[in-house]
Enzyme design. Sequence first.
Site, mmCIF file in Angstrom:
data_model
loop_
_atom_site.group_PDB
_atom_site.id
_atom_site.type_symbol
_atom_site.label_atom_id
_atom_site.label_comp_id
_atom_site.label_asym_id
_atom_site.label_seq_id
_atom_site.Cartn_x
_atom_site.Cartn_y
_atom_site.Cartn_z
ATOM 1 C CG HIS A 184 -4.812 -6.372 -0.525
ATOM 2 N ND1 HIS A 184 -6.056 -6.481 0.065
ATOM 3 C CD2 HIS A 184 -4.824 -7.205 -1.596
ATOM 4 C CE1 HIS A 184 -6.789 -7.336 -0.655
ATOM 5 N NE2 HIS A 184 -6.070 -7.791 -1.662
ATOM 6 N NE ARG A 228 -5.900 -12.711 4.782
ATOM 7 C CZ ARG A 228 -6.700 -11.650 4.865
ATOM 8 N NH1 ARG A 228 -6.646 -10.702 3.913
ATOM 9 N NH2 ARG A 228 -7.528 -11.496 5.857
ATOM 10 C CE1 TYR A 251 -9.119 -3.535 0.432
ATOM 11 C CE2 TYR A 251 -8.363 -1.454 -0.477
ATOM 12 C CZ TYR A 251 -8.115 -2.611 0.235
ATOM 13 O OH TYR A 251 -6.863 -2.848 0.757
ATOM 14 C CE LYS A 255 -3.872 -2.388 2.315
ATOM 15 N NZ LYS A 255 -4.650 -2.506 3.588
ATOM 16 C CG ASN A 261 -3.495 -2.638 7.075
ATOM 17 O OD1 ASN A 261 -3.418 -2.091 5.984
ATOM 18 N ND2 ASN A 261 -4.476 -3.468 7.395
ATOM 19 C CD GLU A 287 -8.158 -9.272 -3.992
ATOM 20 O OE1 GLU A 287 -9.013 -9.055 -3.109
ATOM 21 O OE2 GLU A 287 -6.993 -9.649 -3.720
HETATM 22 P P1 IDP Z 1 -7.449 -7.348 5.213
HETATM 23 O O1 IDP Z 1 -6.672 -6.270 4.496
HETATM 24 O O2 IDP Z 1 -6.657 -7.928 6.356
HETATM 25 O O3 IDP Z 1 -7.994 -8.404 4.280
HETATM 26 P P2 IDP Z 1 -10.172 -6.282 5.324
HETATM 27 O O4 IDP Z 1 -11.173 -6.573 6.380
HETATM 28 O O5 IDP Z 1 -10.381 -6.916 3.967
HETATM 29 O O6 IDP Z 1 -8.721 -6.640 5.903
HETATM 30 O O7 IDP Z 1 -10.104 -4.709 5.163
HETATM 31 C C1 IDP Z 1 -9.405 -4.139 4.091
HETATM 32 C C2 IDP Z 1 -8.598 -2.971 4.591
HETATM 33 O O8 IDP Z 1 -9.472 -1.975 5.087
HETATM 34 C C3 IDP Z 1 -7.667 -3.275 5.765
HETATM 35 O O9 IDP Z 1 -6.423 -3.852 5.380
HETATM 36 C C4 IDP Z 1 -7.484 -1.910 6.359
HETATM 37 O O10 IDP Z 1 -6.536 -1.145 5.606
HETATM 38 C C5 IDP Z 1 -8.858 -1.288 6.157
HETATM 39 N N1 IDP Z 1 -9.690 -1.438 7.352
HETATM 40 C C6 IDP Z 1 -10.303 -2.565 7.772
HETATM 41 N N2 IDP Z 1 -10.993 -2.355 8.905
HETATM 42 C C7 IDP Z 1 -10.824 -1.040 9.181
HETATM 43 C C8 IDP Z 1 -11.295 -0.196 10.232
HETATM 44 O O11 IDP Z 1 -12.006 -0.620 11.143
HETATM 45 N N3 IDP Z 1 -10.897 1.108 10.179
HETATM 46 C C9 IDP Z 1 -10.101 1.600 9.186
HETATM 47 N N4 IDP Z 1 -9.631 0.849 8.187
HETATM 48 C C10 IDP Z 1 -9.986 -0.463 8.183
HETATM 49 MG MG MG Z 2 -9.389 -8.264 2.779
#
Ligand code: IDP
Ligand code: MG
Length: 161
Positions: free
Chosen positions: A126, A96, A60, A20, A123, A137
């Site tokens: 992805h 993952r 997304y 990212k 974070n 994807e």
């Molecule tokens: P993942 O990236 O671990 O698969 P997902 O639930 O698919 O997690 O969410 C996608 C992305 O959305 C996350 O990596 C994070 O950057 C963002 N995200 C998820 N939950 C939150 C939240 O509660 N607040 C802000 N950003 C979030």
């Molecule tokens: Mg995800």
Amino acid sequence: KYRELIIGESKMEQTFIMIKPDGVQRGLIGEIISRFEKKGFSLKGLKLIRVERPFAEKHYADLSAKPFFSGLVDYIISGPVVAMIWEGKNVVTTGRKIIGATNPAQSEPGTIRGDFAIDIGRNVIHGSDSVESARKEIALWFPEGPVAWQSCAHSWIYDPE
Ligand code: IDP
Ligand code: MG
């Protein structure tokens, strides 16, 4: 067609991994690629790309009802990202694990998010959450498809057939 996709009974898979904008800005590209490479996975696609809002929204789409959706899209379009296809046995699940939990506060040390991130909205990386999402994807980010090649180290990484 590709030999590696039909080796033994093994679950040879591909996954979509994206560094990212924060990971790119913080100089983590080499470190992140290195972790997947050293594990033994094969890089089958790679590009540095800055995407626009509709594209990020498509990536997304499953999260469009979430309160953080527009902030998430702002984040993904805030700078270039590194889009990659990685291939290997069980690479979706193992990828993952290498990445760590979504919220870096819960990511184990030794994972990418555990080692390099603090907040959920920054974070760093992805990774596809299933073989089916990986397929979608990869089709979205790499309409040209993966690069077909096989590492000469293949037989030093996988059990004999
Ligand atoms: P993942 O990236 O671990 O698969 P997902 O639930 O698919 O997690 O969410 C996608 C992305 O959305 C996350 O990596 C994070 O950057 C963002 N995200 C998820 N939950 C939150 C939240 O509660 N607040 C802000 N950003 C979030
Ligand atoms: Mg995800």
